[in-house]
Design a protein around this motif. Structure first.
Motif: not given
Length: 234
Positions: A192-207
């Motif tokens: 948001k600070q960069l002027g972008l809106k997230v449309t999908l957020l997926q965690r793909t890795h832990i370690g």
């Protein structure tokens, strides 16, 4: 080496709801009552509840969960959208290792291993987690550099300093971000600070553990080598 854990973790693993812990000590129902919930206890330490010996520490178990959008990681037993509904199907004492916000999806670990969770979550460990982030606009090189250098972003009335992160482009409007911290809704606020809106957020890795080939909502019990991957840094 003998395993140890905080008293509150031991009680949770025995299936005792966290909200009851302090009352058990205060009323003398839990013995020895010289302990505090924050005290370390060894796995072989005998604890007595109402004159009955608490069961020993159960075997450590670990699951990968593909958390769907819409599931809340706050444990609310009466809320069908809470992760509590899933935890109730697993052995007593299993909890979510960290969290993903309700609007996000992807890899979430579940376990009854308190020390393992501590290693993954403690801020001083700077444990890496990687995310796929789709946004509504083309990402510029300037934006990538701000993420890589560490940026200051606004969250409500507060301004927060983010650590530098690894940031690469997978497509003009798709980022791969690797963070070593997990502030509340951090990626969404940074975008948001960069002027972008997230449309999908997926965690793909832990370690080094990659999200298994699971459909949203599915679980997979992990093998020892997979658990090691989750704790490993690149």
């Amino acid at each position: 080496m003998s395993q140890r854990q905080r008293l509150w973790q031991r009680l949770t693993e025995a299936g005792i709801a966290p909200g009851c812990h302090q009352a058990l000590l205060d009323t003398g129902r839990l013995q020895p009552n010289t302990l505090k919930l924050s005290h370390w206890v060894q796995a072989e330490t005998a604890l007595w509840l109402d004159g009955q010996l608490l069961p020993s520490v159960p075997p450590r178990r670990y699951w990968a969960y593909h958390k769907p959008v819409g599931i809340d990681c706050n444990v609310r037993p009466d809320d069908p959208q809470s992760i509590a509904a899933l935890l109730q199907q697993l052995p007593p004492g299993v909890f979510a290792v960290g969290r993903l916000d309700k609007d996000s999806c992807g890899l979430l670990l579940l376990s009854n291993d308190g020390p393992f969770a501590q290693r993954l979550l403690h801020p001083t460990q700077q444990h890496q987690k990687t995310y796929r982030v789709d946004v509504d606009k083309t990402v510029t090189e300037t934006m990538l550099q701000q993420l890589r250098l560490g940026m200051r972003y606004q969250a409500g009335a507060s301004w927060i300093e983010a650590r530098p992160c690894l940031a690469t482009l997978s497509a003009p409007n798709q980022l791969e971000l690797t963070l070593t911290e997990g502030k509340n809704r951090q990626i969404r606020y940074m975008c948001k600070q960069l002027g972008l809106k997230v449309t999908l957020l997926q965690r793909t890795h832990i370690g080094q553990l990659y999200l298994p080939a699971l459909s949203a909502g599915q679980l997979l019990e992990l093998q020892p080598q997979q658990v090691i991957l989750a704790a490993q840094q690149p």
